[in-house]
Each structure stands twice: as structure tokens, then as C-alpha cells.
Design a protein around this motif. Structure first.
Motif, PDB file in Angstrom:
ATOM      1  N   GLU A  15       0.855  -1.240   0.099  1.00  0.00           N
ATOM      2  CA  GLU A  15      -0.112  -0.173  -0.054  1.00  0.00           C
ATOM      3  C   GLU A  15       1.042   1.236  -0.033  1.00  0.00           C
ATOM      4  O   GLU A  15       0.493   2.087  -0.664  1.00  0.00           O
ATOM      5  N   ASP A  16       1.967   1.260   0.718  1.00  0.00           N
ATOM      6  CA  ASP A  16       2.925   2.333   0.802  1.00  0.00           C
ATOM      7  C   ASP A  16       3.472   2.658  -0.712  1.00  0.00           C
ATOM      8  O   ASP A  16       3.490   3.619  -0.810  1.00  0.00           O
ATOM      9  N   LEU A  17       3.875   1.478  -1.340  1.00  0.00           N
ATOM     10  CA  LEU A  17       4.329   1.616  -2.574  1.00  0.00           C
ATOM     11  C   LEU A  17       3.079   2.040  -3.633  1.00  0.00           C
ATOM     12  O   LEU A  17       3.623   2.847  -4.413  1.00  0.00           O
ATOM     13  N   GLN A  18       2.082   1.654  -3.474  1.00  0.00           N
ATOM     14  CA  GLN A  18       1.064   2.025  -4.317  1.00  0.00           C
ATOM     15  C   GLN A  18       0.708   3.424  -4.329  1.00  0.00           C
ATOM     16  O   GLN A  18       0.353   4.224  -5.120  1.00  0.00           O
ATOM     17  N   ALA A  19       0.779   4.012  -2.984  1.00  0.00           N
ATOM     18  CA  ALA A  19       0.391   5.297  -2.740  1.00  0.00           C
ATOM     19  C   ALA A  19       1.669   6.303  -3.258  1.00  0.00           C
ATOM     20  O   ALA A  19       1.390   7.322  -4.001  1.00  0.00           O
ATOM     21  N   THR A  20       2.914   6.070  -2.981  1.00  0.00           N
ATOM     22  CA  THR A  20       4.076   6.743  -3.360  1.00  0.00           C
ATOM     23  C   THR A  20       4.054   6.874  -4.919  1.00  0.00           C
ATOM     24  O   THR A  20       4.234   7.989  -5.353  1.00  0.00           O
ATOM     25  N   PHE A  21       3.918   5.611  -5.606  1.00  0.00           N
ATOM     26  CA  PHE A  21       4.189   5.722  -7.216  1.00  0.00           C
ATOM     27  C   PHE A  21       2.726   6.326  -7.796  1.00  0.00           C
ATOM     28  O   PHE A  21       2.723   6.730  -8.858  1.00  0.00           O
ATOM     29  N   VAL A  27      -1.092   2.826 -10.970  1.00  0.00           N
ATOM     30  CA  VAL A  27      -0.232   1.829 -10.480  1.00  0.00           C
ATOM     31  C   VAL A  27      -0.920   0.484 -10.854  1.00  0.00           C
ATOM     32  O   VAL A  27      -2.241   0.393 -10.155  1.00  0.00           O
ATOM     33  N   SER A  28      -0.753  -0.583 -11.637  1.00  0.00           N
ATOM     34  CA  SER A  28      -1.351  -1.700 -11.996  1.00  0.00           C
ATOM     35  C   SER A  28      -1.186  -2.775 -10.890  1.00  0.00           C
ATOM     36  O   SER A  28      -1.808  -3.462 -10.489  1.00  0.00           O
ATOM     37  N   ARG A  29       0.077  -2.690 -10.323  1.00  0.00           N
ATOM     38  CA  ARG A  29       0.351  -3.532  -9.396  1.00  0.00           C
ATOM     39  C   ARG A  29       1.773  -2.986  -8.373  1.00  0.00           C
ATOM     40  O   ARG A  29       2.543  -2.695  -9.018  1.00  0.00           O
ATOM     41  N   ALA A  30       1.651  -3.449  -7.052  1.00  0.00           N
ATOM     42  CA  ALA A  30       2.679  -3.089  -6.287  1.00  0.00           C
ATOM     43  C   ALA A  30       3.023  -4.371  -5.531  1.00  0.00           C
ATOM     44  O   ALA A  30       2.156  -4.850  -4.984  1.00  0.00           O
ATOM     45  N   THR A  31       4.302  -4.865  -5.362  1.00  0.00           N
ATOM     46  CA  THR A  31       4.560  -6.107  -4.695  1.00  0.00           C
ATOM     47  C   THR A  31       5.919  -5.852  -3.960  1.00  0.00           C
ATOM     48  O   THR A  31       6.637  -5.203  -4.373  1.00  0.00           O
ATOM     49  N   ILE A  32       5.978  -6.619  -2.807  1.00  0.00           N
ATOM     50  CA  ILE A  32       7.173  -6.692  -1.984  1.00  0.00           C
ATOM     51  C   ILE A  32       7.729  -7.864  -1.828  1.00  0.00           C
ATOM     52  O   ILE A  32       7.012  -8.909  -1.659  1.00  0.00           O
ATOM     53  N   ALA A  33       8.989  -8.308  -2.035  1.00  0.00           N
ATOM     54  CA  ALA A  33       9.418  -9.715  -2.375  1.00  0.00           C
ATOM     55  C   ALA A  33       9.631  -9.947  -0.615  1.00  0.00           C
ATOM     56  O   ALA A  33      10.014  -9.321   0.069  1.00  0.00           O
ATOM     57  N   MET A  67      12.850   6.874   1.974  1.00  0.00           N
ATOM     58  CA  MET A  67      11.369   6.341   2.081  1.00  0.00           C
ATOM     59  C   MET A  67      11.361   5.625   3.562  1.00  0.00           C
ATOM     60  O   MET A  67      12.085   4.447   3.529  1.00  0.00           O
ATOM     61  N   GLN A  68      10.928   6.259   4.416  1.00  0.00           N
ATOM     62  CA  GLN A  68      10.761   5.278   5.724  1.00  0.00           C
ATOM     63  C   GLN A  68      12.132   5.142   6.140  1.00  0.00           C
ATOM     64  O   GLN A  68      12.415   4.236   6.764  1.00  0.00           O
ATOM     65  N   GLY A  69      12.873   6.272   6.204  1.00  0.00           N
ATOM     66  CA  GLY A  69      14.075   6.099   6.732  1.00  0.00           C
ATOM     67  C   GLY A  69      15.263   5.525   5.966  1.00  0.00           C
ATOM     68  O   GLY A  69      16.426   5.237   6.367  1.00  0.00           O
ATOM     69  N   ARG A  70      14.993   4.818   4.904  1.00  0.00           N
ATOM     70  CA  ARG A  70      15.900   4.316   3.961  1.00  0.00           C
ATOM     71  C   ARG A  70      16.174   4.959   2.587  1.00  0.00           C
ATOM     72  O   ARG A  70      15.013   5.472   2.192  1.00  0.00           O
TER      73      ARG A  70
END
Length: 97
Positions: A15-21, A27-33, A67-70
Motif C-alpha cells: 500500500e505504501d508503494l501504491q500510494a507513493t508511485f 499503478v497496476s500492481r505493487a509487490t514486495i518480495a 522512504m521510511q528512513g531508507r
């Protein structure tokens, strides 16, 4: 356009990636490995954006930002190599005749 995001905070969510991008376009898809055993983030992810121009704008604007301290690495995703052929061809099942 498929985008790679590296050095993500382990707290970051899809959700963080979806909102930022999403600020740059659809955005059609955002995934975290995630680790298959623990479910913990591996610290990188991918975002697929519908429009290539919007994706390029997102890359230029977000690469190297906090992004969140990184400080994240944002770049076009490279195609996965097929281990059998060591090529970037799309992975498809082998068929026999």
C-alpha cells in the motif's frame, strides 16, 4: 513499465508503494518480495505502472530519496533470466510433441 525498488524499509507495505508511485500515474500492481518461510520482507519490491512516461517520471523523482528512513534505489526492472537457457526470454513451460 516494471520498476524495481531496492533498499526498502522492512516496514514498507504494498500500500505504501501504491500510494507513493500513484502520485505519478496509475499503478497496476505493487509487490514486495518476501521470504517464503518467514513472510518477512526481503527489502525490495516491484511496481508496475500503466504508462511508461509516468513510470520514468517516478524513477527520476524517487531514486535516491528517503522512504521510511531508507535511501531507496529506483530503476527500471531487468527481465528475469531463465536459468535453463540463461536468456531473458519469458519463462514458459516446455512443450513436447
Amino acid at each position: 513499465m516494471n520498476i524495481y525498488i531496492g533498499n526498502l524499509s522492512y516496514r514498507a507495505s504494498e500500500e505504501d508503494l501504491q500510494a507513493t508511485f500513484g502520485e505519478f500515474g496509475e499503478v497496476s500492481r505493487a509487490t514486495i518480495a518476501r521470504d517464503s518461510f518467514t513472510g518477512r520482507s526481503k527489502g525490495f519490491g516491484f511496481v508496475e505502472m500503466v504508462d511508461e512516461k509516468a513510470g520514468q517520471s517516478a524513477i527520476e523523482a524517487l531514486n535516491g530519496t528517503d522512504m521510511q528512513g531508507r535511501q531507496v534505489l529506483v530503476q527500471p526492472a531487468k527481465p528475469r533470466l531463465d536459468e535453463r537457457t540463461n536468456s531473458a526470454e519469458a519463462r514458459r513451460p516446455r512443450t513436447t510433441h
